[in-house]
Design a protein around this motif. Structure first.
Motif, PDB file in Angstrom:
ATOM      1  N   GLU A 149     -24.527  17.114  18.884  1.00 12.88           N
ATOM      2  CA  GLU A 149     -25.493  18.068  18.770  1.00 12.88           C
ATOM      3  C   GLU A 149     -25.080  19.390  18.253  1.00 12.88           C
ATOM      4  O   GLU A 149     -25.431  20.226  17.391  1.00 12.88           O
ATOM      5  CB  GLU A 149     -26.552  18.328  19.800  1.00 12.88           C
ATOM      6  CG  GLU A 149     -27.476  17.013  19.957  1.00 12.88           C
ATOM      7  CD  GLU A 149     -28.470  17.272  21.142  1.00 12.88           C
ATOM      8  OE1 GLU A 149     -28.640  18.310  21.312  1.00 12.88           O
ATOM      9  OE2 GLU A 149     -29.390  16.325  21.250  1.00 12.88           O
ATOM     10  N   THR A 150     -23.992  19.922  19.087  1.00 13.97           N
ATOM     11  CA  THR A 150     -23.342  20.970  18.702  1.00 13.97           C
ATOM     12  C   THR A 150     -22.650  20.992  17.484  1.00 13.97           C
ATOM     13  O   THR A 150     -22.491  21.917  16.589  1.00 13.97           O
ATOM     14  CB  THR A 150     -22.507  21.442  19.838  1.00 13.97           C
ATOM     15  OG1 THR A 150     -23.210  21.458  21.028  1.00 13.97           O
ATOM     16  CG2 THR A 150     -21.565  22.952  19.628  1.00 13.97           C
ATOM     17  N   ALA A 151     -21.941  19.893  17.183  1.00 11.01           N
ATOM     18  CA  ALA A 151     -20.777  19.965  16.010  1.00 11.01           C
ATOM     19  C   ALA A 151     -21.961  19.571  14.692  1.00 11.01           C
ATOM     20  O   ALA A 151     -21.633  20.056  13.589  1.00 11.01           O
ATOM     21  CB  ALA A 151     -20.120  18.489  16.127  1.00 11.01           C
ATOM     22  N   GLY A 152     -23.153  18.937  14.808  1.00 10.83           N
ATOM     23  CA  GLY A 152     -24.078  19.044  13.655  1.00 10.83           C
ATOM     24  C   GLY A 152     -24.559  20.419  13.452  1.00 10.83           C
ATOM     25  O   GLY A 152     -25.225  20.334  12.149  1.00 10.83           O
ATOM     26  N   LYS A 153     -24.421  21.290  14.036  1.00 10.27           N
ATOM     27  CA  LYS A 153     -24.869  22.660  13.746  1.00 10.27           C
ATOM     28  C   LYS A 153     -23.777  23.382  12.791  1.00 10.27           C
ATOM     29  O   LYS A 153     -24.286  24.136  12.149  1.00 10.27           O
ATOM     30  CB  LYS A 153     -25.207  23.389  14.868  1.00 10.27           C
ATOM     31  CG  LYS A 153     -26.389  23.013  15.713  1.00 10.27           C
ATOM     32  CD  LYS A 153     -26.565  23.785  16.806  1.00 10.27           C
ATOM     33  CE  LYS A 153     -27.678  23.389  17.632  1.00 10.27           C
ATOM     34  NZ  LYS A 153     -27.801  24.048  18.854  1.00 10.27           N
ATOM     35  N   ARG A 154     -22.754  22.842  12.724  1.00  9.52           N
ATOM     36  CA  ARG A 154     -21.725  23.517  11.802  1.00  9.52           C
ATOM     37  C   ARG A 154     -20.896  22.565  10.938  1.00  9.52           C
ATOM     38  O   ARG A 154     -20.335  23.108  10.196  1.00  9.52           O
ATOM     39  CB  ARG A 154     -20.467  24.078  12.935  1.00  9.52           C
ATOM     40  CG  ARG A 154     -19.840  23.036  13.599  1.00  9.52           C
ATOM     41  CD  ARG A 154     -18.715  23.558  14.694  1.00  9.52           C
ATOM     42  NE  ARG A 154     -17.819  22.543  15.202  1.00  9.52           N
ATOM     43  CZ  ARG A 154     -16.897  22.181  14.830  1.00  9.52           C
ATOM     44  NH1 ARG A 154     -16.225  22.576  13.932  1.00  9.52           N
ATOM     45  NH2 ARG A 154     -16.346  21.390  15.970  1.00  9.52           N
ATOM     46  N   LYS A 155     -21.100  21.240  11.035  1.00 11.66           N
ATOM     47  CA  LYS A 155     -20.785  20.475   9.948  1.00 11.66           C
ATOM     48  C   LYS A 155     -21.565  19.597   9.615  1.00 11.66           C
ATOM     49  O   LYS A 155     -22.701  19.170  10.212  1.00 11.66           O
ATOM     50  CB  LYS A 155     -19.533  19.531  10.712  1.00 11.66           C
ATOM     51  CG  LYS A 155     -18.033  20.310  11.134  1.00 11.66           C
ATOM     52  CD  LYS A 155     -17.470  20.945  10.043  1.00 11.66           C
ATOM     53  CE  LYS A 155     -16.241  21.615  10.504  1.00 11.66           C
ATOM     54  NZ  LYS A 155     -15.430  22.072   9.053  1.00 11.66           N
ATOM     55  N   VAL A 156     -21.670  18.926   8.204  1.00  4.66           N
ATOM     56  CA  VAL A 156     -22.542  18.163   7.759  1.00  4.66           C
ATOM     57  C   VAL A 156     -22.024  16.647   8.080  1.00  4.66           C
ATOM     58  O   VAL A 156     -21.025  16.309   7.672  1.00  4.66           O
ATOM     59  CB  VAL A 156     -22.531  18.336   6.102  1.00  4.66           C
ATOM     60  CG1 VAL A 156     -23.330  17.207   5.660  1.00  4.66           C
ATOM     61  CG2 VAL A 156     -22.693  19.599   5.483  1.00  4.66           C
ATOM     62  N   ILE A 157     -23.004  16.133   9.100  1.00  2.00           N
ATOM     63  CA  ILE A 157     -22.727  14.804   9.591  1.00  2.00           C
ATOM     64  C   ILE A 157     -23.816  13.865   9.260  1.00  2.00           C
ATOM     65  O   ILE A 157     -25.123  14.310   9.588  1.00  2.00           O
ATOM     66  CB  ILE A 157     -22.751  14.910  11.033  1.00  2.00           C
ATOM     67  CG1 ILE A 157     -21.357  15.892  11.459  1.00  2.00           C
ATOM     68  CG2 ILE A 157     -22.412  13.400  11.598  1.00  2.00           C
ATOM     69  CD1 ILE A 157     -21.401  16.362  12.967  1.00  2.00           C
ATOM     70  N   SER A 158     -23.566  12.776   8.488  1.00  2.00           N
ATOM     71  CA  SER A 158     -24.578  11.934   8.110  1.00  2.00           C
ATOM     72  C   SER A 158     -25.061  11.096   9.314  1.00  2.00           C
ATOM     73  O   SER A 158     -24.448  11.130  10.386  1.00  2.00           O
ATOM     74  CB  SER A 158     -24.135  10.954   6.954  1.00  2.00           C
ATOM     75  OG  SER A 158     -22.959   9.837   7.553  1.00  2.00           O
ATOM     76  N   GLU A 159     -26.294  10.303   9.171  1.00  2.00           N
ATOM     77  CA  GLU A 159     -26.690   9.779  10.486  1.00  2.00           C
ATOM     78  C   GLU A 159     -25.772   8.559  10.945  1.00  2.00           C
ATOM     79  O   GLU A 159     -25.580   8.564  12.078  1.00  2.00           O
ATOM     80  CB  GLU A 159     -28.094   8.902  10.243  1.00  2.00           C
ATOM     81  CG  GLU A 159     -28.848   8.358  11.331  1.00  2.00           C
ATOM     82  CD  GLU A 159     -30.060   7.878  10.920  1.00  2.00           C
ATOM     83  OE1 GLU A 159     -30.678   7.322  11.605  1.00  2.00           O
ATOM     84  OE2 GLU A 159     -30.656   8.545   9.976  1.00  2.00           O
ATOM     85  N   ASP A 160     -25.392   7.933   9.773  1.00  2.00           N
ATOM     86  CA  ASP A 160     -24.365   6.901  10.246  1.00  2.00           C
ATOM     87  C   ASP A 160     -23.349   7.240  10.948  1.00  2.00           C
ATOM     88  O   ASP A 160     -22.560   6.736  11.841  1.00  2.00           O
ATOM     89  CB  ASP A 160     -23.890   5.952   9.027  1.00  2.00           C
ATOM     90  CG  ASP A 160     -25.302   5.098   8.430  1.00  2.00           C
ATOM     91  OD1 ASP A 160     -26.308   4.864   9.463  1.00  2.00           O
ATOM     92  OD2 ASP A 160     -25.429   4.814   7.203  1.00  2.00           O
ATOM     93  N   LEU A 161     -22.649   8.318  10.397  1.00  2.00           N
ATOM     94  CA  LEU A 161     -21.551   8.920  10.651  1.00  2.00           C
ATOM     95  C   LEU A 161     -21.665   9.364  12.233  1.00  2.00           C
ATOM     96  O   LEU A 161     -20.706   9.174  13.166  1.00  2.00           O
ATOM     97  CB  LEU A 161     -20.709   9.881   9.877  1.00  2.00           C
ATOM     98  CG  LEU A 161     -19.368  10.564  10.541  1.00  2.00           C
ATOM     99  CD1 LEU A 161     -18.357   9.520  10.608  1.00  2.00           C
ATOM    100  CD2 LEU A 161     -19.021  11.687   9.344  1.00  2.00           C
ATOM    101  N   GLY A 162     -22.674   9.785  12.453  1.00  2.00           N
ATOM    102  CA  GLY A 162     -23.308  10.398  13.786  1.00  2.00           C
ATOM    103  C   GLY A 162     -22.961   9.365  14.941  1.00  2.00           C
ATOM    104  O   GLY A 162     -22.402   9.807  15.941  1.00  2.00           O
ATOM    105  N   LYS A 163     -23.474   8.262  14.442  1.00  2.00           N
ATOM    106  CA  LYS A 163     -23.553   7.057  15.403  1.00  2.00           C
ATOM    107  C   LYS A 163     -22.115   6.721  15.954  1.00  2.00           C
ATOM    108  O   LYS A 163     -21.701   6.278  16.790  1.00  2.00           O
ATOM    109  CB  LYS A 163     -24.219   5.834  14.909  1.00  2.00           C
ATOM    110  CG  LYS A 163     -25.752   6.129  14.899  1.00  2.00           C
ATOM    111  CD  LYS A 163     -26.530   4.863  14.192  1.00  2.00           C
ATOM    112  CE  LYS A 163     -27.890   5.086  14.011  1.00  2.00           C
ATOM    113  NZ  LYS A 163     -28.746   3.779  13.290  1.00  2.00           N
ATOM    114  N   GLU A 164     -21.165   6.664  14.797  1.00  2.00           N
ATOM    115  CA  GLU A 164     -19.731   6.384  14.956  1.00  2.00           C
ATOM    116  C   GLU A 164     -19.101   7.148  15.684  1.00  2.00           C
ATOM    117  O   GLU A 164     -18.424   6.959  16.741  1.00  2.00           O
ATOM    118  CB  GLU A 164     -18.998   6.095  13.755  1.00  2.00           C
ATOM    119  CG  GLU A 164     -19.675   4.936  12.745  1.00  2.00           C
ATOM    120  CD  GLU A 164     -19.459   3.661  13.585  1.00  2.00           C
ATOM    121  OE1 GLU A 164     -18.400   3.603  14.383  1.00  2.00           O
ATOM    122  OE2 GLU A 164     -20.274   2.623  13.108  1.00  2.00           O
TER     123      GLU A 164
END
Length: 335
Positions: A257-272
Motif C-alpha cells: 500500500e505504501t509502495a502504491g502511493k509512490r509507484k505505478v503498480i498494476s493490479e496483476d503486478l501488485g499480486k505478484e
C-alpha cells in the motif's frame, strides 16, 4: 520358638528383634556373614513380614549409629549384661556392610575369643539384631550374636572370594556376563543391576505407573507419553508458523500500500509483488524502485494491495486516472 523371643530395645520408635541363621561349617571363621535377606522375609517362627528397603541408606545409618563397628557377641549377652550387669566380650566386630543381590552382608574382624569359640565349634548359627518401623521396614542393624537357635534362612560366604553359595559362573550368566568373569566384574554388574532397579522405581513413580510394572510395559508407556508430548509440541509449532505467516502477510500488505502511493503498480503486478515480498522483501523493493513514479500532480493510494485508485479529491473515478496521468506525462493528443 522357645528361647527365641524378640528382645525389645529401649527405644520409643523401634523394637529391636533377634533372628537366627545357620553358620557355615568351616575350619576358620568366615570373613563375610549374611545378616539380612533381600526383599520381604519372615522368621521361621512366623514373625514378620519385614522388608529390606533402600539398603544403602540402611547401611549408612547402621554404621553411623555404631561408629563404624557393629558388635558380634554370643547369645545376645550384651542385652543381658545391659540389664543385669556382667561381661559381654566381642567375638568379632563387623567393620563393613555390603548390599548384595540376596541382602546385607557384613565383613567380620574376629577377635581371639571369637577364633577360640569357632575352633571349638561351639555355635552353629548367627542371630542378627535389627530394628524396624511400624510398617515392618528395617531401619537399623544393631548387632549380631553367635547362637545355637537358628531362625532365619540365609546363605553364607565361607571366604570373601565365594559368592552367596552360588557358582560364580552361574551368577555371571544371570547377570549377562561371559563365563569366567572375575569377582570384580560380578560385583560391578551387581552394582549396575541395583542402579537399574533404583532407576526403574524412580521412572515408574514419575510416570504414575505401578512399581511392579515390567520393563517392557514401562518402555511402552514412556513411548506413548513421548508421542503425546511430540504431538502437542508439533501442534504448537504449527500454530506459531500460522501466526508468523499472518504477520508476514500483513507486513507485505502494508508495504505494498505504501509502495502504491509512490509507484505505478498494476493490479496483476501488485499480486505478484505481495507474494514476493513475503518471501524476499529486498527483491520486491528493488523491483518497485524500478517502476515509474506516480506523477506529482496525481495523488494515489492502494486498497487491498491490488487496486490503484485516486483519492476522493483527485478528480474522478479510475477511468479519469489514466487521462490525468497522460496529461501529466505529456501524452494527451492535442486537438
Amino acid at each position: 520358638m522357645a528361647g527365641c523371643l524378640p528382645v525389645w530395645h529401649h527405644d520409643a520408635m523401634n523394637a529391636l528383634l533377634h533372628f537366627h541363621t545357620m553358620l557355615p561349617d568351616s575350619e576358620t571363621p568366615p570373613e563375610w556373614i549374611h545378616l539380612l535377606p533381600a526383599g520381604v522375609f519372615r522368621g521361621a517362627d512366623g514373625r514378620g513380614p519385614y522388608r529390606l528397603e533402600n539398603p544403602d541408606a540402611l547401611i549408612r545409618h547402621s554404621m553411623e549409629i555404631e561408629h563404624g563397628k557393629i558388635l558380634l557377641d554370643e547369645n545376645h549377652i550384651t542385652d543381658h549384661a545391659a540389664k543385669h550387669g556382667g561381661s559381654a566380650p566381642a567375638m568379632a566386630w563387623i567393620v563393613e556392610l555390603q548390599s548384595r543381590a540376596d541382602g546385607i552382608w557384613g565383613r567380620a574382624d574376629w577377635t581371639k575369643a571369637g577364633d577360640d569359640v569357632w575352633e571349638k565349634k561351639s555355635y552353629r548359627g548367627l542371630s542378627p539384631a535389627f530394628a524396624t518401623n511400624t510398617d515392618g521396614v528395617v531401619t537399623r542393624i544393631a548387632r549380631a550374636s553367635l547362637t545355637n537357635l537358628p531362625n532365619l534362612t540365609l546363605t553364607h560366604l565361607h571366604t570373601q572370594s565365594e559368592n552367596a553359595g552360588m557358582n560364580p559362573d552361574d551368577i555371571a550368566r544371570l547377570l549377562g556376563l561371559p563365563q569366567g568373569s572375575t569377582e570384580s566384574d560380578i560385583r560391578a554388574a551387581l552394582g549396575r543391576a541395583g542402579s537399574a532397579l533404583t532407576l526403574h522405581s524412580q521412572v515408574t513413580e514419575l510416570t504414575g505407573l505401578p512399581a511392579s510394572t515390567s520393563t517392557d510395559a514401562l518402555v511402552t508407556g514412556l513411548r506413548a507419553k513421548q508421542e503425546t508430548v511430540s504431538t502437542h509440541a508439533q501442534q504448537q509449532i504449527d500454530g506459531l508458523k500460522k501466526q508468523l505467516g499472518e504477520v508476514r502477510e500483513r507486513a507485505s500488505q502494508a508495504w505494498l500500500e505504501t509502495a502504491g502511493k509512490r509507484k505505478v503498480i498494476s493490479e496483476d503486478l501488485g499480486k505478484e509483488l505481495l507474494t514476493l515480498h513475503s518471501q524476499n522483501p529486498d527483491t520486491a523493493e528493488m523491483i518497485v524502485n524500478g517502476l515509474v513514479d506516480v506523477p506529482k500532480n496525481v495523488t494515489m493510494h492502494s486498497r487491498g494491495a491490488s487496486k490503484i485508485q485516486p483519492t476522493a479529491g483527485s478528480g474522478g473515478v479510475a477511468s479519469d486516472l489514466s487521462s490525468a496521468m497522460d496529461d501529466a506525462l505529456g501524452l494527451t493528443e492535442k486537438k
